[in-house]
Scaffold this active site. Structure first.
Site, PDB file in Angstrom:
ATOM      1  N   LYS A 153      33.483  33.000  36.826  1.00  0.00           N
ATOM      2  CA  LYS A 153      33.369  33.164  38.274  1.00  0.00           C
ATOM      3  C   LYS A 153      32.214  34.133  38.563  1.00  0.00           C
ATOM      4  O   LYS A 153      31.638  34.704  37.653  1.00  0.00           O
ATOM      5  CB  LYS A 153      34.709  33.637  38.846  1.00  0.00           C
ATOM      6  CG  LYS A 153      35.899  32.755  38.387  1.00  0.00           C
ATOM      7  CD  LYS A 153      35.764  31.323  38.840  1.00  0.00           C
ATOM      8  CE  LYS A 153      36.617  30.277  38.179  1.00  0.00           C
ATOM      9  NZ  LYS A 153      37.928  30.268  37.854  1.00  0.00           N
TER      10      LYS A 153
HETATM   11  C1  LIG Z   1      39.284  29.598  37.457  1.00  0.00           C
HETATM   12  C2  LIG Z   1      40.270  28.958  38.333  1.00  0.00           C
HETATM   13  C3  LIG Z   1      41.634  29.314  38.316  1.00  0.00           C
HETATM   14  C4  LIG Z   1      42.206  30.260  37.294  1.00  0.00           C
HETATM   15  O1  LIG Z   1      41.681  31.539  37.338  1.00  0.00           O
HETATM   16  P1  LIG Z   1      42.061  32.591  36.174  1.00  0.00           P
HETATM   17  O2  LIG Z   1      41.620  33.898  36.734  1.00  0.00           O
HETATM   18  O3  LIG Z   1      41.292  32.185  34.968  1.00  0.00           O
HETATM   19  O4  LIG Z   1      43.528  32.527  35.972  1.00  0.00           O
HETATM   20  C5  LIG Z   1      42.467  28.733  39.248  1.00  0.00           C
HETATM   21  N1  LIG Z   1      42.025  27.832  40.125  1.00  0.00           N
HETATM   22  C6  LIG Z   1      40.739  27.432  40.162  1.00  0.00           C
HETATM   23  C7  LIG Z   1      40.294  26.433  41.193  1.00  0.00           C
HETATM   24  C8  LIG Z   1      39.821  27.974  39.249  1.00  0.00           C
HETATM   25  O5  LIG Z   1      38.551  27.558  39.275  1.00  0.00           O
END
Ligand SMILES: *Cc1c(COP(=O)(O)O)cnc(C)c1O
Length: 389
Positions: free
Chosen positions: A191
């Protein structure tokens, strides 16, 4: 990232976090302080994050998956309940529903935005529907007004899976400001803002925020910090079954620095994304991401679609690019095709999702990416197309 370069070709990763000396120093200061888990830095990060997105409350947790789990529990999702969500998403979107004992009710997406199609929500509502989960896929805000309108008519809370959406804007307001009842963010290294692992829940509801704070910490009636600073002895109680979903102060200290960089990170991604779109559009067979009027993409991922005119299939293009040292990923997965969620009914219903997951590709995009690197990616695509065309 330590990728072994292929002989004679540059290796361009898909993504790469942007971290500097300031993050190192902030983490080292926490190590020296002796307070490692949820403490003063988590409280600082929560306040700064809430301010940044204009939310009243922000609750830091260990990931977006745990954020979504607590959020769904917080709005009352329990065994046997259904939660409306897209299948065109990362698997965590549906897993956290299953963690509550509920089940996802997949709704198809809009073919232009790749987000939940609000016109299809109503027909998916049943007496067991308990919530709607709107995903801001790859950083483009979902159609919140339309989704909230249906939700209101049926008295359903909206939980936003804003994992990818930090800094994205919905009609001027950042995602995380009060739109849905709760919004959940991810700080995974893929992210834009990263703390290694980490998540944040924002809400305007003080009572809900207080419940989330207890639930993330074993449902303990008194926080560690309050107990630590108490002048008289305190015995805490555990009035519910809670979780250990805490963020550490190490993560929060890094997150605070990252938050300070966020506007720069967003501006660079926007510049590189527009550069991609301009050139790729001219090929005539790649459809760049769109940005509807009033919405601001953060380009957490740069995802393009191969149109029917494409001279090469998506998977072959990915392999050819990898052979040239360019890492790509398929576009977003379709959750209903994975073993725990597989079902012929979904497959027949989710046509737009199936089409999108088969024909989209995510191209490299990261803060440090140079124009030369980006040109290499674009020229490689042109070269491959010329050879196949
Ligand atoms: C990355 C992501 C998640 C999970 O996030 P984490 O912090 O890795 O648990 C959930 N939903 C979406 C749409 C994502 O892109």
């Amino acid at each position: 990232m330590n990728l072994t370069p292929l002989a004679g070709t540059p290796t361009i990763p898909l993504a790469r976090p942007y971290l500097g000396r300031e993050e190192e120093e902030a983490a080292a200061a926490v190590l020296r302080s002796g307070w490692l888990s949820q403490g003063p830095r988590v409280a600082d990060f929560e306040r700064a994050f809430a301010d940044y997105v204009s939310a009243q409350h922000a609750v830091a947790v260990s990931s977006c998956t745990t954020a979504l789990h607590l959020a769904l529990l917080g709005v009352g999702v329990r065994t046997g309940d259904e939660v409306i969500c897209p299948s065109f998403s990362f698997v965590a979107t549906a897993n956290c529903i299953v963690h509550t004992g509920g089940a996802p009710a997949f709704v198809d997406i809009d073919p232009e935005t790749y987000n939940l199609d609000p016109r299809r929500i109503e027909q998916a509502i049943t007496p067991r529907t308990r919530a709607i989960m709107a995903v801001h896929q790859v950083g483009l805000p979902a159609s919140l007004d339309e989704i909230l309108k249906v939700a209101k008519r049926y008295g359903l809370p909206v939980v936003e899976d804003a994992a990818c959406a930090v800094g994205a804007r919905y009609f001027g307001q950042r995602i995380g400001a009060p739109h849905g009842l709760l919004a959940c963010f991810s700080f995974h290294p893929r992210k834009i803002l990263t703390t290694g692992e980490g998540g944040m829940i924002t809400t305007a509801d003080p009572e809900l925020a207080a419940r989330l704070r207890r639930a993330r910490q074993h449902a303990m009636s008194v926080s560690d910090a309050a107990r630590h600073h108490a002048q008289r002895i305190v015995f805490e109680t555990y009035d519910d079954v809670g979780y250990n979903y805490r963020m550490t102060d190490l993560q929060a200290a890094v997150g605070l620095i990252q938050l300070g960089r966020l506007d720069d990170l967003l501006a660079r991604r926007r510049y590189l994304a527009s550069r991609y779109s301009e050139r790729l559009q001219s090929f005539g067979w790649l459809k760049p991401p769109m940005e509807p009027e009033g919405l601001r993409h953060n380009f957490q991922s740069y995802m393009v679609r191969l149109t029917a005119q494409a001279p090469i299939g998506r998977d072959a293009l990915m392999q050819e690019l990898l052979d040239r040292g360019v890492c790509t990923r398929r576009g977003i997965m379709a959750i209903h095709r994975e073993a725990p969620f597989r079902n012929d009914d979904w497959d027949a219903k989710l046509e737009v999702t199936n089409e999108a997951t088969d024909h989209t590709i995510i191209l490299p995009l990261f803060h440090q990416m140079t124009e030369d690197e980006q040109d290499y990616v674009i020229d490689s695509i042109a070269d491959i197309a010329a050879r196949y065309g």
